[in-house]
Design a protein around this motif. Structure first.
Motif, PDB file in Angstrom:
ATOM      1  N   LEU A 167       8.288  40.436  20.015  1.00 31.75           N
ATOM      2  CA  LEU A 167       8.267  40.233  21.461  1.00 31.75           C
ATOM      3  C   LEU A 167       9.710  40.074  21.917  1.00 31.75           C
ATOM      4  N   GLY A 168      10.146  40.955  22.783  1.00 32.42           N
ATOM      5  CA  GLY A 168      11.542  40.923  23.186  1.00 32.42           C
ATOM      6  C   GLY A 168      12.423  41.294  22.013  1.00 32.42           C
ATOM      7  N   THR A 169      13.412  40.435  21.705  1.00 29.69           N
ATOM      8  CA  THR A 169      14.321  40.708  20.601  1.00 29.69           C
ATOM      9  C   THR A 169      14.087  39.801  19.412  1.00 29.69           C
ATOM     10  N   ALA A 170      13.102  38.907  19.491  1.00 30.45           N
ATOM     11  CA  ALA A 170      12.847  38.001  18.381  1.00 30.45           C
ATOM     12  C   ALA A 170      11.741  38.564  17.501  1.00 30.45           C
ATOM     13  N   THR A 171      11.911  38.461  16.184  1.00 27.57           N
ATOM     14  CA  THR A 171      10.933  38.995  15.243  1.00 27.57           C
ATOM     15  C   THR A 171      10.430  37.869  14.368  1.00 27.57           C
ATOM     16  N   TRP A 172       9.186  37.475  14.543  1.00 24.79           N
ATOM     17  CA  TRP A 172       8.583  36.452  13.700  1.00 24.79           C
ATOM     18  C   TRP A 172       7.262  37.014  13.205  1.00 24.79           C
ATOM     19  N   ALA A 173       7.050  37.051  11.916  1.00 25.19           N
ATOM     20  CA  ALA A 173       5.857  37.737  11.462  1.00 25.19           C
ATOM     21  C   ALA A 173       5.432  37.330  10.079  1.00 25.19           C
ATOM     22  N   ALA A 174       4.151  37.272   9.860  1.00 26.13           N
ATOM     23  CA  ALA A 174       3.519  37.231   8.543  1.00 26.13           C
ATOM     24  C   ALA A 174       2.041  37.460   8.786  1.00 26.13           C
ATOM     25  N   PRO A 175       1.552  38.665   8.642  1.00 31.51           N
ATOM     26  CA  PRO A 175       2.187  39.855   8.087  1.00 31.51           C
ATOM     27  C   PRO A 175       3.215  40.488   9.027  1.00 31.51           C
ATOM     28  N   PRO A 176       3.855  41.604   8.579  1.00 37.22           N
ATOM     29  CA  PRO A 176       4.898  42.228   9.388  1.00 37.22           C
ATOM     30  C   PRO A 176       4.460  42.490  10.814  1.00 37.22           C
ATOM     31  N   PRO A 177       5.425  42.496  11.738  1.00 35.60           N
ATOM     32  CA  PRO A 177       5.097  42.427  13.160  1.00 35.60           C
ATOM     33  C   PRO A 177       4.576  43.708  13.761  1.00 35.60           C
ATOM     34  N   ILE A 178       3.835  43.529  14.827  1.00 38.24           N
ATOM     35  CA  ILE A 178       3.495  44.647  15.697  1.00 38.24           C
ATOM     36  C   ILE A 178       4.661  44.866  16.649  1.00 38.24           C
ATOM     37  N   SER A 179       5.115  46.101  16.786  1.00 39.33           N
ATOM     38  CA  SER A 179       6.202  46.432  17.703  1.00 39.33           C
ATOM     39  C   SER A 179       5.620  47.020  18.974  1.00 39.33           C
ATOM     40  N   ILE A 180       5.939  46.406  20.103  1.00 38.66           N
ATOM     41  CA  ILE A 180       5.449  46.896  21.387  1.00 38.66           C
ATOM     42  C   ILE A 180       6.573  47.676  22.058  1.00 38.66           C
ATOM     43  N   PRO A 181       6.466  49.006  22.132  1.00 39.51           N
ATOM     44  CA  PRO A 181       7.563  49.816  22.660  1.00 39.51           C
ATOM     45  C   PRO A 181       7.694  49.676  24.163  1.00 39.51           C
ATOM     46  N   ILE A 182       8.896  50.001  24.658  1.00 40.04           N
ATOM     47  CA  ILE A 182       9.128  49.965  26.098  1.00 40.04           C
ATOM     48  C   ILE A 182       8.396  51.105  26.784  1.00 40.04           C
ATOM     49  N   SER A 183       8.373  52.270  26.162  1.00 38.75           N
ATOM     50  CA  SER A 183       7.660  53.407  26.737  1.00 38.75           C
ATOM     51  C   SER A 183       6.750  54.023  25.701  1.00 38.75           C
TER      52      SER A 183
ATOM     53  N   GLN B  90       2.275  53.799  32.932  1.00 40.38           N
ATOM     54  CA  GLN B  90       2.510  53.995  34.363  1.00 40.38           C
ATOM     55  C   GLN B  90       2.299  52.711  35.153  1.00 40.38           C
ATOM     56  N   TYR B  91       1.525  51.804  34.607  1.00 46.71           N
ATOM     57  CA  TYR B  91       1.235  50.537  35.272  1.00 46.71           C
ATOM     58  C   TYR B  91       1.950  49.365  34.589  1.00 46.71           C
ATOM     59  N   GLY B  92       2.955  49.670  33.758  1.00 49.55           N
ATOM     60  CA  GLY B  92       3.738  48.624  33.111  1.00 49.55           C
ATOM     61  C   GLY B  92       3.042  47.942  31.962  1.00 49.55           C
ATOM     62  N   ILE B  93       2.048  48.600  31.374  1.00 48.45           N
ATOM     63  CA  ILE B  93       1.242  47.993  30.315  1.00 48.45           C
ATOM     64  C   ILE B  93       1.555  48.655  28.978  1.00 48.45           C
ATOM     65  N   SER B  94       1.773  47.854  27.950  1.00 53.16           N
ATOM     66  CA  SER B  94       1.982  48.330  26.586  1.00 53.16           C
ATOM     67  C   SER B  94       0.860  47.828  25.698  1.00 53.16           C
ATOM     68  N   LEU B  95       0.405  48.680  24.803  1.00 54.63           N
ATOM     69  CA  LEU B  95      -0.705  48.353  23.900  1.00 54.63           C
ATOM     70  C   LEU B  95      -0.271  48.594  22.469  1.00 54.63           C
ATOM     71  N   ALA B  96      -0.542  47.641  21.593  1.00 55.67           N
ATOM     72  CA  ALA B  96      -0.282  47.805  20.168  1.00 55.67           C
ATOM     73  C   ALA B  96      -1.460  47.256  19.377  1.00 55.67           C
TER      74      ALA B  96
END
Length: 493
Positions: free
Chosen positions: A17-33, A71-77
């Motif tokens: 989330l943002g620039t911080a990476t905290w994970a176990a298991p490895p993180p889900i990355s939510i892209p900007i586009s 298009q509506y500012g929504i990201s899904l992972a």
């Protein structure tokens, strides 16, 4: 006396989330586009198959869904983590079991959605499936996998975050939060499989309900202040417990994640973070980038009531024949911790090839109300272990948990009164070992097969499982040391 059974808790599962990476298991990355096909249109099936090797997601643009949401500012992972782990020696019994976790995260950027700067709305859900190796086979304090939990489909987090002040130096988050996403975490520890590389052992066993950590969360408000670029100060107030009723399995008490407990005290967390190089730091021409490091110190305090581990309300040992069986009560519980992530070496011709170390320690001075008084994790992480494999990672780590001396004293009381009850010539009392500490070691290799697919062989060795519990299959000895092997896979859908 029957052996004490530890709650088999799962710890942190993480996100990017943002620039911080905290994970176990490895993180889900939510892209900007979102990924798009030619001319911004969703790809057809043939293009989808041809692009599969280089796509960031197994399902690509989901045939236009991600583009539509963007298009509506929504990201899904969506991420699926699956494991097949087993102990080939030691434990209560040997054998292998499957367990899995599906995470889904939906985020709305308010600026992209309707022009409101600095706001993010987040909702996430979990589907936990399979079995629990640690509960069924191991009886360990430090459970073998960070995704082990009761089978369920549940809401996890539901919050709104707003940036404030010039240069976004303050942000406020309000809602249903999981503390293991921001507090007491090490970025380098996130590559490992064992639960305690995420949410540590001390809060997992000492806080009511195991604390607001995977797969649980609690209503909270969190402030992050960045007075200078190298310093972050985190302050948070959570509900004192992630469940309304602290009796029984907390995951069953809040099986859907929707009870939103608002009573029962408060859990306060404070963490000071130092980052070097600082955010936005620049190097001058001819200078080399310094080796990165992140240091953290923090404290948590929970205002709820805590039962004494040895004495009843009359000051008599709970193991004694004259005890009223009601543990004495204490107000509040406190713990202090420190975390360090340090890059040790980086290849001059390849910045992806580097070695990092991490250490995390946590303790509590209040042994009379806690099952554990100290826990620690440490390890080394090597990035790009083989040439042309920049996304692969090798890790060697360990964990340690110390059972409270007051718990050990209670167990000595049990043995003493059992011997007293037998009398001269009586039958020998049941074997009841005194618990001490548990240590494990882990070696893991995270291989990036595709941008959306990782596979991770893993091996763990546990010394003195459960701190020295008696083996229920052979009550005259302790549970033997355990060798756990297996594989994890992460697929970003």
């Amino acid at each position: 006396m029957a052996a004490r059974h530890f709650r088999s808790s799962a710890a942190a599962v993480g996100l990017v989330l943002g620039t911080a990476t905290w994970a176990a298991p490895p993180p889900i990355s939510i892209p900007i586009s979102s990924e798009q096909g030619q001319n911004g249109q969703s790809t057809d099936l043939s293009s989808f198959l041809s692009d599969l090797k280089r796509s960031n997601f197994l399902l690509g643009d989901m045939f236009g869904l991600r583009t539509f949401l963007s298009q509506y500012g929504i990201s899904l992972a969506i991420q699926e983590t699956s494991e097949y782990l087993g102990n080939v020696s030691g434990g209560v019994k040997t054998g292998f079991e499957y367990d899995g976790l599906t995470q889904a995260i939906l985020q709305l950027d308010t600026q992209r959605a309707f022009g409101w700067y600095g706001g993010v709305f987040n909702i996430s859900a979990l589907n936990i499936h399979g079995n629990n190796l640690s509960a069924d086979n191991l009886a360990t304090i430090q459970t073998s996998s960070g995704i082990e939990a009761d089978r369920a489909t549940r809401l996890w987090e539901l919050w709104y975050d707003q940036k404030l002040l010039e240069e976004d130096r303050l942000d406020v988050r309000l809602g249903l939060e999981s503390a293991d996403q921001e507090f007491i975490v090490s970025a380098n520890a996130a590559y490992f499989v064992n639960t305690m590389f995420g949410w540590p052992a001390v809060p997992s066993y000492d806080l009511p309900g195991g604390g607001p950590a995977y797969p649980l969360s609690a209503p909270a408000v969190r402030l992050r202040w960045r007075p200078v670029n190298s310093i972050n100060l985190l302050l948070a107030r959570f509900n004192g417990s992630p469940v309304s009723n602290n009796s029984g399995d907390p995951q069953q008490q809040n099986a859907s994640g929707t009870t939103f407990p608002l009573h029962g005290g408060s859990l306060f967390l404070t963490e000071l973070q130092f980052n070097y190089p600082s955010v936005g730091a620049m190097t001058m021409p001819g200078e080399t980038t310094p080796l990165g490091r992140v240091y953290k110190i923090g404290v948590w305090y929970d205002t709820e009531g805590f039962a004494d581990e040895r004495f009843d309300t009359n000051g008599v040992s709970l193991a004694g024949p004259t005890s009223n069986g009601i543990p004495d009560r204490h107000h509040g519980d406190l713990s202090i911790y420190a975390v360090a992530d340090q890059m040790l070496w980086r290849a001059s011709n390849d910045p992806n090839h580097n070695v990092n170390a991490f250490v995390r320690v946590m303790g509590t001075p209040q042994a009379d109300r806690n099952l554990l008084t100290f826990s620690a994790n440490a390890g080394l992480v090597l990035h790009e272990p083989f040439r042309y494999r920049p996304d692969d990672t090798v890790g060697l780590g360990m964990g340690f948990a110390q059972v409270s001396p007051v718990v050990a004293a209670y167990e000595r009381d049990v043995n003493f009164y059992a011997e007293q009850a037998q009398g001269p010539g009586g039958v020998a009392p049941v074997y009841n070992p005194i618990q001490g500490s548990e240590t494990y070691f882990e070696a893991t290799y995270q291989r990036q097969l595709r941008p959306w697919w990782q596979i991770q062989p893993d091996i763990q060795y546990v010394i003195n499982p459960g701190g020295g519990l008696a083996d229920p299959n052979a009550p005259t000895r302790r549970i033997r040391n355990e060798l756990v092997i297996g594989v994890r896979t992460n697929i970003l859908l």
